[in-house]
Design a protein around this motif. Structure first.
Motif, short mmCIF file in Angstrom:
data_model
loop_
_atom_site.label_atom_id
_atom_site.label_comp_id
_atom_site.label_asym_id
_atom_site.label_seq_id
_atom_site.Cartn_x
_atom_site.Cartn_y
_atom_site.Cartn_z
N HIS A 8 67.30 16.96 48.09
CA HIS A 8 67.63 15.80 47.24
C HIS A 8 66.29 16.06 46.47
O HIS A 8 65.36 16.54 46.64
N TRP A 9 66.37 15.17 45.28
CA TRP A 9 65.33 15.00 44.38
C TRP A 9 64.36 13.87 45.08
O TRP A 9 64.69 12.92 45.45
N TYR A 10 62.95 14.15 45.23
CA TYR A 10 61.96 13.20 45.37
C TYR A 10 60.86 13.14 44.36
O TYR A 10 60.57 14.29 43.56
N ALA A 11 59.94 11.94 44.33
CA ALA A 11 58.93 12.16 43.42
C ALA A 11 57.68 12.25 44.33
O ALA A 11 57.62 11.63 45.57
N VAL A 12 56.52 13.07 43.94
CA VAL A 12 55.28 13.02 44.56
C VAL A 12 54.35 12.58 43.68
O VAL A 12 54.42 12.80 42.50
N TYR A 13 53.41 11.94 44.35
CA TYR A 13 52.22 11.31 43.70
C TYR A 13 51.09 12.34 43.61
O TYR A 13 50.79 12.94 44.74
N VAL A 14 50.20 12.79 42.37
CA VAL A 14 49.67 13.82 42.48
C VAL A 14 48.26 13.46 41.92
O VAL A 14 48.03 12.41 41.37
N ARG A 15 47.13 14.08 42.25
CA ARG A 15 45.78 13.67 41.71
C ARG A 15 45.99 13.59 39.96
O ARG A 15 46.83 14.17 39.74
N SER A 16 44.97 12.88 39.69
CA SER A 16 44.77 12.40 38.17
C SER A 16 44.74 13.88 37.36
O SER A 16 44.02 14.88 37.71
N ARG A 17 45.76 13.79 36.53
CA ARG A 17 45.45 15.11 35.53
C ARG A 17 45.87 16.45 36.30
O ARG A 17 45.56 17.67 35.81
N TYR A 18 46.57 16.36 37.19
CA TYR A 18 46.98 17.60 38.09
C TYR A 18 48.35 17.83 38.04
O TYR A 18 48.82 18.92 38.62
N GLU A 19 49.29 17.24 37.23
CA GLU A 19 50.63 17.25 37.02
C GLU A 19 51.23 18.59 36.81
O GLU A 19 51.80 19.12 37.34
N LYS A 20 50.63 19.27 35.72
CA LYS A 20 51.07 20.47 35.14
C LYS A 20 50.58 21.80 36.26
O LYS A 20 51.70 22.53 36.66
N LYS A 21 49.47 21.46 36.99
CA LYS A 21 49.02 22.38 37.87
C LYS A 21 49.92 22.47 39.28
O LYS A 21 50.37 23.19 39.65
N VAL A 22 50.26 21.04 39.75
CA VAL A 22 50.85 21.10 40.78
C VAL A 22 52.38 21.54 40.56
O VAL A 22 53.17 22.21 41.35
N HIS A 23 52.99 21.15 39.37
CA HIS A 23 54.49 21.86 39.03
C HIS A 23 54.35 23.20 39.13
O HIS A 23 55.31 23.93 39.61
N GLN A 24 53.47 23.76 38.38
CA GLN A 24 53.21 25.31 38.59
C GLN A 24 53.13 25.85 39.96
O GLN A 24 53.70 26.70 40.19
N TRP A 25 52.05 25.36 40.77
CA TRP A 25 51.86 25.69 42.04
C TRP A 25 53.33 25.51 42.99
O TRP A 25 53.50 26.17 43.93
#
Length: 169
Positions: A8-25
């Motif tokens: 299922h789809w979920y949203a995760v909250y990430v550190r400030s300005r880490y969206e692109k890095k988290v997506h890649q990782w």
């Protein structure tokens, strides 16, 4: 016996300005991740540059089997927590993910994100790229502005819609 995954789809909250890095990782961990980005023009003192910014700051979406893959997500650097009520992560519908994909494909219609539910007329879009989308009208004029509010993450986005394409609910 191999147990089938039930993603299922979920949203995760990430550190400030880490969206692109988290997506890649997350993708490097072979997890399905979605980060809605909008192209914007940024002005510095010496130049202008096109940059891609998250539609919703601080959020990355993952399509996982919560029982088997949530630890892989939480162990990803930059991930703070799953978004939900109490200890229960909110499932985001496939329909909401598709609306987000449509929104980033139609950037000229977008205006701003909102984090409170506005008062106004509830409508459904009858035609165009946002067909069947439901939201709240927040401004009357030549183009009505409508807020599409995603309850699962308590965030909304404002779009412009031709009034003739709107059906009051």
């Amino acid at each position: 016996m191999i147990e089938e995954l039930n993603p299922h789809w979920y949203a995760v909250y990430v550190r400030s300005r880490y969206e692109k890095k988290v997506h890649q990782w997350l993708e490097e961990k072979e997890l399905t991740s979605f980060l809605p980005l909008l192209e914007t023009m940024r002005q510095w003192s010496d130049r202008k540059k096109k940059v891609y910014e998250p539609l919703f700051r601080g959020y990355v979406f993952v399509n996982i089997d919560m029982k088997h893959e949530h630890i892989k997500v939480l162990e990803t650097e930059g991930v703070v927590k799953f978004i939900g009520i109490g200890r229960n992560p909110s499932v985001i519908s496939e329909r909401d993910i598709e609306w987000l994909r449509t929104l980033v494909r139609e950037p000229d219609a977008l205006h701003q994100t909102v984090s409170t539910m506005p008062a106004g007329r509830k409508v459904r879009v009858l035609a165009g790229p946002f067909k069947d989308l439901e939201g709240i009208v927040v401004k009357q004029g030549r183009e009505d502005r409508m807020v599409i509010f995603f309850d699962s993450i308590m965030q909304g986005i404002e779009v412009s819609i031709i009034p003739d394409f709107l059906l009051p609910l």
